[in-house]
Design an enzyme around this catalytic site. Sequence first.
Site, PDB file in Angstrom:
ATOM      1  N   CYS A   7      -2.100  -1.553   0.937  1.00  0.00           N
ATOM      2  CA  CYS A   7      -1.789  -0.596   2.003  1.00  0.00           C
ATOM      3  C   CYS A   7      -3.111   0.008   2.473  1.00  0.00           C
ATOM      4  O   CYS A   7      -4.168  -0.591   2.283  1.00  0.00           O
ATOM      5  CB  CYS A   7      -0.778   0.454   1.542  1.00  0.00           C
ATOM      6  N   ARG A  13       2.199   3.734  -0.642  1.00  0.00           N
ATOM      7  CA  ARG A  13       3.005   2.523  -0.536  1.00  0.00           C
ATOM      8  C   ARG A  13       2.656   1.440  -1.544  1.00  0.00           C
ATOM      9  O   ARG A  13       3.550   0.926  -2.237  1.00  0.00           O
ATOM     10  CB  ARG A  13       2.908   1.941   0.884  1.00  0.00           C
ATOM     11  N   ASP A 115       4.014   4.389   6.770  1.00  0.00           N
ATOM     12  CA  ASP A 115       3.230   5.226   5.859  1.00  0.00           C
ATOM     13  C   ASP A 115       3.892   6.596   5.699  1.00  0.00           C
ATOM     14  O   ASP A 115       4.058   7.324   6.672  1.00  0.00           O
ATOM     15  CB  ASP A 115       1.817   5.388   6.408  1.00  0.00           C
TER      16      ASP A 115
END
Length: 146
Positions: A7, A13, A115
Site C-alpha cells: 500500500c 491496508r 485508504d
Amino acid sequence: MKILFVCTGNTCRSPMAEGLARLYFPEGYELFSAGIQALDGDPVSPYAGEILQKKGIDARRHRAVRLQKDTLAAADLILTMTKAQKKVLFGIYPEYQDKIMQLGEWAGLDKEISDPWLGSLETYRFCAEEIEEMIKAGVRRYRGNS
C-alpha cells in the site's frame, strides 16, 4: 511461496492484508507487507491494530517498511491495494510486472481498497472487511473452489 502486500504507508491496508491473510493461507506461505512511501519504523495505525486484535491477530510489533527493490525481488506474488499503486510499481520496476497484481484483480473481483487513513473506526472496519473478502475469494479461486 512469498506474498507481498503493498500500500502507500504500510500502516493501514497492507498490514491488515498481511494479518488477515494469515487466517486463510495454508501453512508454508510467507506473508509480508511494505509501503511505497512508508516511513520506516512507523507503528500500525491504532484502528487497524484494534480491528486485527479483535480477529486474534497481534500487530503491536508491526513496523512500517518502505518498499525496496530487493523486497520485490524476494516475492513470488506482489498484491497492491489499488490500480494506481500497481501502475506506479509497473513504472518503477517493469522487470517485476509478471508478478504484480492488484488485490481485487487477483481475487477475481473488480474492486480497489480505499485508504482509511485518518478515517473513523467504522472506515477501518469496512476496509478490513473488503480486504478479508478479497483474500477469501482469492484463496478459493486459486484452490479451484470458486
